[in-house]
Scaffold this motif. Structure first.
Motif, PDB file in Angstrom:
ATOM      1  N   GLY A 152       0.836  -1.196   0.000  1.00 32.55           N
ATOM      2  CA  GLY A 152       0.000   0.000   0.000  1.00 32.55           C
ATOM      3  C   GLY A 152       0.864   1.236   0.000  1.00 32.55           C
ATOM      4  O   GLY A 152       2.091   1.170  -0.201  1.00 32.55           O
ATOM      5  N   SER A 154       1.710   3.280   2.449  1.00 35.68           N
ATOM      6  CA  SER A 154       2.683   3.433   3.532  1.00 35.68           C
ATOM      7  C   SER A 154       4.000   2.768   3.152  1.00 35.68           C
ATOM      8  O   SER A 154       5.082   3.350   3.304  1.00 35.68           O
ATOM      9  CB  SER A 154       2.144   2.820   4.828  1.00 35.68           C
ATOM     10  N   ASN A 157       5.734   4.679   0.355  1.00 34.85           N
ATOM     11  CA  ASN A 157       6.480   5.836   0.858  1.00 34.85           C
ATOM     12  C   ASN A 157       7.781   5.404   1.524  1.00 34.85           C
ATOM     13  O   ASN A 157       8.830   6.033   1.330  1.00 34.85           O
ATOM     14  CB  ASN A 157       5.611   6.641   1.834  1.00 34.85           C
ATOM     15  N   CYS A 196       2.123   8.049   8.041  1.00 35.09           N
ATOM     16  CA  CYS A 196       3.045   6.964   7.663  1.00 35.09           C
ATOM     17  C   CYS A 196       4.478   7.490   7.497  1.00 35.09           C
ATOM     18  O   CYS A 196       5.429   6.723   7.619  1.00 35.09           O
ATOM     19  CB  CYS A 196       2.572   6.245   6.405  1.00 35.09           C
ATOM     20  N   GLY A 249      -2.417  15.683  -2.670  1.00 31.83           N
ATOM     21  CA  GLY A 249      -3.673  15.243  -2.072  1.00 31.83           C
ATOM     22  C   GLY A 249      -3.458  14.866  -0.622  1.00 31.83           C
ATOM     23  O   GLY A 249      -3.096  13.728  -0.308  1.00 31.83           O
ATOM     24  N   ASP A 276       4.312  12.079  -2.146  1.00 32.31           N
ATOM     25  CA  ASP A 276       3.300  11.169  -1.623  1.00 32.31           C
ATOM     26  C   ASP A 276       2.038  11.403  -2.444  1.00 32.31           C
ATOM     27  O   ASP A 276       1.287  12.343  -2.215  1.00 32.31           O
ATOM     28  CB  ASP A 276       3.039  11.441  -0.133  1.00 32.31           C
ATOM     29  N   CYS A 278      -0.398   9.101  -2.793  1.00 29.68           N
ATOM     30  CA  CYS A 278      -1.340   8.014  -2.479  1.00 29.68           C
ATOM     31  C   CYS A 278      -2.760   8.406  -2.840  1.00 29.68           C
ATOM     32  O   CYS A 278      -3.550   7.582  -3.279  1.00 29.68           O
ATOM     33  CB  CYS A 278      -1.247   7.650  -1.006  1.00 29.68           C
ATOM     34  N   ILE A 279      -3.084   9.670  -2.629  1.00 30.32           N
ATOM     35  CA  ILE A 279      -4.407  10.139  -3.020  1.00 30.32           C
ATOM     36  C   ILE A 279      -4.387  10.665  -4.454  1.00 30.32           C
ATOM     37  O   ILE A 279      -5.199  10.264  -5.280  1.00 30.32           O
ATOM     38  CB  ILE A 279      -4.896  11.222  -2.023  1.00 30.32           C
ATOM     39  N   HIS A 307      -4.997   0.732  -4.595  1.00 30.22           N
ATOM     40  CA  HIS A 307      -6.197   0.318  -3.847  1.00 30.22           C
ATOM     41  C   HIS A 307      -7.023   1.515  -3.364  1.00 30.22           C
ATOM     42  O   HIS A 307      -8.008   1.328  -2.658  1.00 30.22           O
ATOM     43  CB  HIS A 307      -5.885  -0.674  -2.723  1.00 30.22           C
ATOM     44  N   LYS A 308      -6.624   2.712  -3.771  1.00 25.84           N
ATOM     45  CA  LYS A 308      -7.482   3.869  -3.520  1.00 25.84           C
ATOM     46  C   LYS A 308      -8.224   4.220  -4.817  1.00 25.84           C
ATOM     47  O   LYS A 308      -9.210   3.596  -5.131  1.00 25.84           O
ATOM     48  CB  LYS A 308      -6.646   5.019  -2.952  1.00 25.84           C
TER      49      LYS A 308
HETATM   50  C1  LIG Z   1      -3.675   6.451   2.420  1.00 25.51           C
HETATM   51  C2  LIG Z   1      -2.498   7.332   2.448  1.00 25.51           C
HETATM   52  C3  LIG Z   1      -1.252   6.837   2.818  1.00 25.51           C
HETATM   53  C4  LIG Z   1      -1.065   5.430   3.316  1.00 25.51           C
HETATM   54  O1  LIG Z   1      -1.412   4.514   2.336  1.00 25.51           O
HETATM   55  P1  LIG Z   1      -1.901   3.041   2.723  1.00 25.51           P
HETATM   56  O2  LIG Z   1      -2.250   2.465   1.409  1.00 25.51           O
HETATM   57  O3  LIG Z   1      -3.089   3.206   3.634  1.00 25.51           O
HETATM   58  O4  LIG Z   1      -0.775   2.367   3.413  1.00 25.51           O
HETATM   59  C5  LIG Z   1      -0.176   7.700   2.743  1.00 25.51           C
HETATM   60  N1  LIG Z   1      -0.322   8.964   2.351  1.00 25.51           N
HETATM   61  C6  LIG Z   1      -1.517   9.481   2.006  1.00 25.51           C
HETATM   62  C7  LIG Z   1      -1.595  10.904   1.568  1.00 25.51           C
HETATM   63  C8  LIG Z   1      -2.646   8.673   2.051  1.00 25.51           C
HETATM   64  O5  LIG Z   1      -3.839   9.171   1.739  1.00 25.51           O
END
Ligand SMILES: *Cc1c(COP(=O)(O)O)cnc(C)c1O
Length: 493
Positions: A152, A154, A157, A196, A249, A276, A278-279, A307-308
């Motif tokens: 994921g 975390s 990163n 994270c 994000g 980062d 992730c979003i 997975h987001k």
């Molecule tokens: C969700 C998220 C994470 C962590 O990602 P996971 O997939 O939950 O491990 C890190 N940074 C941001 C900005 C996130 O939204």
């Protein structure tokens, strides 16, 4: 011969004694699964588990066998009936995708094939690399970049930050450890950075304080001037500024740091630039909004999260590193039991050389199948759709005197609260928390809450390909109804 046959008959296996039986049960499970997803809208988004369900999970470790049909019955009754709810069209808590049926088939087939993606010369390994290549293309990274699928965001990163640490340490950290780093490293991110990164700094042996949280402006974006000052002050104080973490994000409000400015500053100061994403990294594939993440392609490393906003079933994250050899040099080890051979099974790529895991699951298949089925352009449109829905919700809140926005809406995250005339911050928090809990307990909608620049608020993160605008209309109506009910029951302080 006789004795050999006897032994063979006694050898046990996990395979079913009768394949026709499991075939019939499997068909039933598939039928149930299709119905489960087809009818998700008709069920409550979430419900509390009754005592007997909680008790079920205290059952002792099974020592004797049970028929698989009974085992499935237990799962259907006690597990499938009480989900987290994130596949429901009115789930907007925290930040997670809403999965998809094709991805679930991919997970099933990956488990049936059972391959280990630690490496080797087999098709799953090629597909893993192909999906990583597609992710590079989505964010505008060169094909020569390195990358790996991980659990994921975390982990993604941590991968990026580990490469950054090793690249900037000034010593061979792999051999000598962080104690040998001559000047303490400093990483920088906004005060909105995801938690994270703190865990990453701790795990990397640099410590939480090595991550400087830089203040944000009224749009919750990192203050680039404040960042520049922090870097200069750290240099003067004998630290070694090493890495800027930009957030595309933020988890609180969806704010997107000025990635172009951060890339320029990192270049000027000779720092690693990690994003980062992730979003927001995948906004790069959304035709109407992709300019919001301009500059992401200049990063040294990016964390993104299929997975987001790609709705892969958990888990799937992706780390990309522009300099593939810096990536590999951070993790590669070749023990004698994992040496390559010129031909055969061990002649493929060792994918475990790009991260911390040795054994790796076949995560690529669920992503690959859904991408092939829908095409990347549809995923981009779905991202635009969620952003448009968040603007719709923002408009509804602005039009409703009893509600107020507590942060600007940039992408798909809406922060708001119910007003309560003359109430203290504390009472407002209790009031809005109660609204959130009743929305969950009545099975209407799942929101989460947060605090932005000192103000508590409810938070709707619309990362959901099943959400429709009328779901958001309903959210506003029900928030107002519940607000009235609570206020009526407790009319004054
Ligand atoms: C969700 C998220 C994470 C962590 O990602 P996971 O997939 O939950 O491990 C890190 N940074 C941001 C900005 C996130 O939204």
């Amino acid at each position: 011969m006789d004795s050999l046959q006897q032994t063979t008959a006694m050898d046990e296996t996990l395979d079913p004694p009768d394949w026709a039986d499991v075939q019939a049960l499997s068909h039933r499970i598939i039928d149930d699964a299709v119905g489960y997803l087809r009818d998700v809208r008709d069920r409550p988004v979430w419900r509390e588990m009754p005592a007997e369900v909680r008790t079920f999970f205290n059952a002792p470790m099974p020592r004797e066998p049970a028929p698989i049909a009974d085992v499935y019955g237990d799962v259907a009754r006690n597990v499938m009936a009480y989900p987290m709810g994130n596949i429901h069209p009115r789930f907007w808590s925290w930040y997670m995708g809403s999965s998809n049926f094709t991805g679930a088939l991919g997970d099933f087939l990956a488990a049936i094939q059972g391959s280990n993606l630690g490496g080797g010369n087999h098709a799953a390994g090629l597909m893993d690399s192909q999906v990583v290549n597609w992710c590079k293309e989505m964010v505008g990274f060169p094909a020569s970049a390195g990358g790996t699928l991980v659990s994921g965001g975390s982990m993604a990163n941590i991968i990026g930050l580990t490469v950054a640490r090793n690249a900037k340490a000034g010593v061979d950290v792999r051999e000598r450890g962080v104690g040998a780093i001559p000047r303490p490293l400093r990483f920088y991110a906004s005060d909105q950075v995801h938690s994270c990164h703190r865990k990453a700094m701790e795990a990397l042996g640099l410590g939480n304080r090595a991550l400087q949280r830089v203040s944000t402006d009224s749009d919750l974006r990192i203050d680039v001037d404040a960042l520049r000052t922090a870097i200069a002050e750290d240099r003067a104080a004998g630290f070694k500024p090493a890495c800027i973490i930009g957030t595309a994000g933020t988890v609180n409000t969806g704010a997107i740091d000025d990635l172009q400015a951060l890339a320029a500053l990192a270049a000027e100061e000779d720092l690693w630039f990690h994003v980062d994403g992730c979003i927001g990294a995948l906004i790069a594939i959304a035709p109407q909004n992709r300019s919001l993440v301009a500059g992401i392609e200049q990063a040294h490393s990016i964390a993104l999260d299929p997975h987001k906003w790609m709705h892969a079933p958990f888990e799937a994250g992706c780390a990309l590193v522009r300099d593939a050899s810096a990536h590999r040099n951070t993790f590669a080890v070749t023990p004698e039991y994992l040496e390559s051979t010129p031909r055969g099974l061990a002649s493929g790529q060792w994918l475990h050389d790009y991260g911390l895991q040795t054994s790796r699951g076949f995560r690529a298949l669920k992503i690959w199948m859904a991408l092939k089925e829908h095409g990347v352009e549809k995923f981009g449109r779905l991202i635009d759709q969620n952003i448009a829905q968040a603007r719709h919700l923002t408009g509804l809140i602005q039009a409703e005197p009893a509600l107020e926005l507590t942060a600007p809406t940039t992408i798909n995250i809406v922060c708001f609260r119910h007003r309560l005339d003359g109430a203290s911050e504390e009472r407002l928090k209790a009031f809005n928390t109660e609204i959130m809990l009743r929305l969950q307990e009545e099975g209407i909608a799942a929101l989460s809450d947060t605090t932005v620049h000192g103000r508590h608020c409810l938070r709707a993160a619309i990362t959901n390909h099943r959400t429709r605008r009328d779901d958001l209309d309903l959210l506003v109506c029900e928030t107002l109804r519940i607000g009235k009910e609570i206020a009526a029951a407790a009319p004054s302080d």
